[in-house]
Each structure stands twice: as structure tokens, then as C-alpha cells.
Design a protein around this motif. Sequence first.
Motif, mmCIF file in Angstrom:
data_model
loop_
_atom_site.group_PDB
_atom_site.id
_atom_site.type_symbol
_atom_site.label_atom_id
_atom_site.label_comp_id
_atom_site.label_asym_id
_atom_site.label_seq_id
_atom_site.Cartn_x
_atom_site.Cartn_y
_atom_site.Cartn_z
ATOM 1 N N PRO A 13 0.515 -1.669 0.086
ATOM 2 C CA PRO A 13 0.132 0.019 0.372
ATOM 3 C C PRO A 13 0.950 1.293 0.290
ATOM 4 C CG PRO A 13 -1.187 -1.383 1.326
ATOM 5 C CD PRO A 13 0.449 -1.803 1.000
ATOM 6 N N SER A 14 1.757 1.592 0.929
ATOM 7 C CA SER A 14 2.337 2.343 0.666
ATOM 8 C C SER A 14 3.607 2.808 -0.088
ATOM 9 C CB SER A 14 3.771 2.034 2.045
ATOM 10 O OG SER A 14 4.653 1.266 1.622
ATOM 11 N N GLU A 15 4.052 1.899 -1.228
ATOM 12 C CA GLU A 15 4.494 1.661 -2.579
ATOM 13 C C GLU A 15 3.912 2.034 -3.597
ATOM 14 O OE1 GLU A 15 8.067 -1.520 -2.625
ATOM 15 O OE2 GLU A 15 6.420 -2.401 -3.015
ATOM 16 N N LEU A 70 4.630 5.911 -6.042
ATOM 17 C CA LEU A 70 3.955 5.762 -7.079
ATOM 18 C C LEU A 70 3.273 6.371 -7.938
ATOM 19 C CD1 LEU A 70 4.728 4.821 -9.627
ATOM 20 C CD2 LEU A 70 2.968 2.995 -9.457
ATOM 21 N N LEU A 71 1.975 6.508 -6.559
ATOM 22 C CA LEU A 71 0.658 7.594 -7.579
ATOM 23 C C LEU A 71 1.072 9.255 -6.804
ATOM 24 C CD1 LEU A 71 -2.242 5.185 -6.383
ATOM 25 C CD2 LEU A 71 -1.563 5.973 -8.301
ATOM 26 N N ALA A 72 2.108 9.281 -5.755
ATOM 27 C CA ALA A 72 1.885 10.630 -6.061
ATOM 28 C C ALA A 72 3.394 11.082 -6.606
ATOM 29 C CB ALA A 72 2.983 10.224 -3.992
ATOM 30 N N ALA A 73 4.193 10.517 -6.650
ATOM 31 C CA ALA A 73 5.117 10.627 -7.924
ATOM 32 C C ALA A 73 4.733 10.648 -9.422
ATOM 33 C CB ALA A 73 5.816 9.285 -8.408
ATOM 34 N N GLU A 106 -2.451 13.383 -14.492
ATOM 35 C CA GLU A 106 -3.973 12.720 -13.424
ATOM 36 C C GLU A 106 -3.715 11.535 -14.957
ATOM 37 O OE1 GLU A 106 -7.733 12.194 -10.711
ATOM 38 O OE2 GLU A 106 -5.459 13.495 -10.937
ATOM 39 N N HIS A 107 -4.635 11.367 -15.692
ATOM 40 C CA HIS A 107 -5.083 10.273 -16.235
ATOM 41 C C HIS A 107 -4.189 9.068 -16.311
ATOM 42 C CE1 HIS A 107 -1.805 12.117 -19.548
ATOM 43 N NE2 HIS A 107 -1.876 10.898 -20.220
ATOM 44 N N TRP A 108 -2.735 9.211 -16.025
ATOM 45 C CA TRP A 108 -2.190 7.969 -15.649
ATOM 46 C C TRP A 108 -2.135 7.121 -14.123
ATOM 47 C CZ3 TRP A 108 -0.833 7.053 -19.516
ATOM 48 C CH2 TRP A 108 -0.122 6.718 -20.691
ATOM 49 N N ARG A 109 -2.512 9.271 -13.188
ATOM 50 C CA ARG A 109 -2.711 8.271 -12.278
ATOM 51 C C ARG A 109 -3.741 7.351 -11.680
ATOM 52 N NH1 ARG A 109 -2.836 13.653 -9.921
ATOM 53 N NH2 ARG A 109 -0.284 13.726 -9.984
ATOM 54 N N VAL A 110 -4.716 7.969 -12.676
ATOM 55 C CA VAL A 110 -6.230 7.594 -12.481
ATOM 56 C C VAL A 110 -6.432 5.802 -13.463
ATOM 57 C CG1 VAL A 110 -9.021 7.592 -13.269
ATOM 58 C CG2 VAL A 110 -7.830 9.207 -12.424
ATOM 59 N N ALA A 167 5.590 5.779 -19.045
ATOM 60 C CA ALA A 167 5.554 6.620 -17.818
ATOM 61 C C ALA A 167 5.628 6.634 -16.913
ATOM 62 C CB ALA A 167 4.203 7.196 -18.364
ATOM 63 N N LEU A 168 5.193 5.008 -16.862
ATOM 64 C CA LEU A 168 5.272 3.925 -15.436
ATOM 65 C C LEU A 168 7.148 4.269 -14.850
ATOM 66 C CD1 LEU A 168 3.757 2.657 -13.182
ATOM 67 C CD2 LEU A 168 4.092 0.882 -14.558
ATOM 68 N N ALA A 169 8.213 4.054 -15.719
ATOM 69 C CA ALA A 169 8.986 3.925 -15.456
ATOM 70 C C ALA A 169 9.671 5.262 -14.578
ATOM 71 C CB ALA A 169 9.637 3.316 -16.805
ATOM 72 N N ARG A 170 9.832 6.221 -15.081
ATOM 73 C CA ARG A 170 9.265 7.760 -14.713
ATOM 74 C C ARG A 170 9.118 7.945 -13.185
ATOM 75 N NH1 ARG A 170 8.307 9.025 -20.226
ATOM 76 N NH2 ARG A 170 5.871 10.430 -19.379
ATOM 77 N N ALA A 171 7.632 7.306 -13.432
ATOM 78 C CA ALA A 171 7.314 7.377 -12.249
ATOM 79 C C ALA A 171 7.881 6.699 -10.824
ATOM 80 C CB ALA A 171 5.663 7.268 -12.022
ATOM 81 N N ALA A 172 7.822 5.287 -11.315
ATOM 82 C CA ALA A 172 8.326 4.637 -10.524
ATOM 83 C C ALA A 172 9.121 5.004 -9.949
ATOM 84 C CB ALA A 172 8.441 3.083 -10.746
#
Length: 370
Positions: free
Chosen positions: A191-193, A197-200, A204-208, A297-302
Motif C-alpha cells: 500500500p505504501s509503495e 507511485l501515485l504521488a510521483a 492525472e490520467h496516468w494516476r487514475v 510513463a510508469l518507469a518515470r514515476a517509479a
Amino acid sequence: MGKAPKGIYFDQGRRRWIVQLRVTLPGGRALRHWTSHPTEEEARRVLQEVQEDLLLVRADDKRNRRLGRPAATSAPSFADYSERWLTTRRGANLRPATLREYEVVLRTHLVPRFGVRNLVAIERPDVQRMADEIAGAGHAPGGVRAIVAVLSSCLGRAVREGLLAANPCLGVELPKVRLTDRLAHRRPLSPSELEGLLAATTQEHWRVLYRVAAGTGLRLSELGRLRWADVDLAGEVAVLRVHKAKSGRPRIVPVLPDAVTALNAWPKSLGGRVFGFLELGDDGNVTAVARSVVKNALARAARRAGLGKVRFHDLRHTWATAAGLAGVPSEALRAAGGWSSLSLVTHYGRATDDAALAAWRGVLRPGGRE
């Protein structure tokens, strides 16, 4: 044993004997045969088999031409038949990535080994020897099994067409994939990870998209095809309906509370698709270009969240793990996730029964928290 014949050499790096030949089939098609062997004796034997197979193929072609038959008869070479088989697979509405995998396996492993052989000349010991050699060369058990699976699918069709009496892949002993090996490729986020990830995630469209993926377990193409008409957030259990699934069977997927909140706040598009920014191809799957955009996009956020490598499919494992830890039985999890076998999900859940959706009612409350 004297000087090795042409076509055989010893690879110092691999410490194995290599059989490598360039052969030309009737009609002018050029092929490369490449196999590796632990001893020179075995390499010599395989070289002789390949040469004998080539003589049989040429003799068969010469006889067919004398009798006025087409070059491809009831017993074509593996190279010719596998090309025909791959054409049928291209018309089977498979994902482009799956087709690319078939092409790579054929080009890298199967045609170089069996290409000159007549289909009926491929026997179970040949397939067993191939599997043992690939495993001995350092391929992971899952990779060995995938290679044999492609060969089995190809030759299985030949059996159905009456070209072979039996599939020589049946009964071949394959290396077992240990549960620890399978789990090594699955990385559910805590849950914390997930929150990190979402905070990073800056857009918004990627977060959703990530939130809904982690709250439903839907695959990327299933999310791309998802329409608002298939979303019911007001029932006793909020659910999504998946009509075109990987298994070919539709299913109903309960939605975890945080994903319900995200969907309720997400504006409805005029086109009716929930995630209209995911480009779909003619086959109804997310295109390779769109997959690459999602991956990057996911790699950048991670990376910003300090999580290392995170795959989009890890969000599906995140959903399954959260549901299993919350007490959703394995059978209910299997049905919602669209897995074909309980063996794929038993490590997520802690119990098994046939309650299916009813099991989720004890875990979730509509639109709210657990």
C-alpha cells in the motif's frame, strides 16, 4: 576421432560442439541449421541426420516433380509447414507481442534445428533432445517450456490436418518451473509503495489509470476497451464487466474502494470509453506504440518514487494480493481475475470455496472502505 567434418566446430566459450550448416531446400529456399552438443560424437551423429534428412527432402521433391505433384506434399519440410502455420496464427486475432514471440522462437530455435526435416521425421526423442540441450545451455525452465509449446502448437495442427499420426511433443519431459521462479517475475506493490507511485505520477490520467488497474486487476488492453456502460459503481458491490478477456470468456470484476473513488471523480468521455487516451488497434488491443508510452510513463514515476523497476502488470498482482490478504477465497479471485487455473492464484488467497461474488461482499462495502 580425427579431424571434424565440415559443418562441425568446437566453441571455446560455450565449451560445446556446434553443428552449423547452410542448406538449400528444393525451390531455392536457403536455411541455416544450428545446434550445440556436449560431445563431438553427438555432433557428428546430428550432422549425419541433417544430411540424410536433406537427401530425403530432395528425393521427395524429385519424385513429386516426376509425378507432376506440387512441391509441398502431404509431408512438407518443417520450415515450409511452420511458415504456413505462422500465417494461420496471424489471422487468429492474437496479440502482436504473441506473434512476435512465435516468430522469434521459430527463427532462433526451431527452424535452425528442424527446418530441413520432413514433418514425419520429427520424433519424440528429437524434441526431448532439443529441450535437454536448451536447458543445458542455460535457458530458464519457463523459456524451455515456451519453446516446446510453440513447436507443439505447430505440430498439433499438422496432426489435425492429417499430416502426422501423433504430436511428438507429447510426453516430453520438461524442466519444472518452481513457484519461487514464477513469483520472482511478480512484484505486487505494498500500500505504501502504491501511494508513493501515485504521488510521483505528475499527470492525472496516468494516476487514475494506475489506481483503477491496482483496484480491479484488469490488463492494459482490458482497460483500453472498458466502457462506461460496463461500469456499475452503485450496486451492493461495485463491479466492472469485461466482455473481451484474454481467456475468451467474459467476467465480472469487483472494484476495490480506492478505485471506486477514482472512477467516480473521473469525467465521462463522449466516446463512451473510460480511458479513451489508450489507442486501440484493429484487433481491439492497445497498440504497441501506446504500450510503450504507458511503460515509459510508469518507469518515470517509479524512478521518481524510488521503487526501481515496476511493470504495468505488477498492478494486476497488486490487486490480487490485496484481495487475497483481505480474505477473498482463491476461487472467487480466480473468477474475477480471469485466470484459467487455481494454480495461478493460490499463492494470493488463503482459502478456497465456490462463493465467487458473495465472497467479496464480506470484504467490500459499495463505494467505501473495507
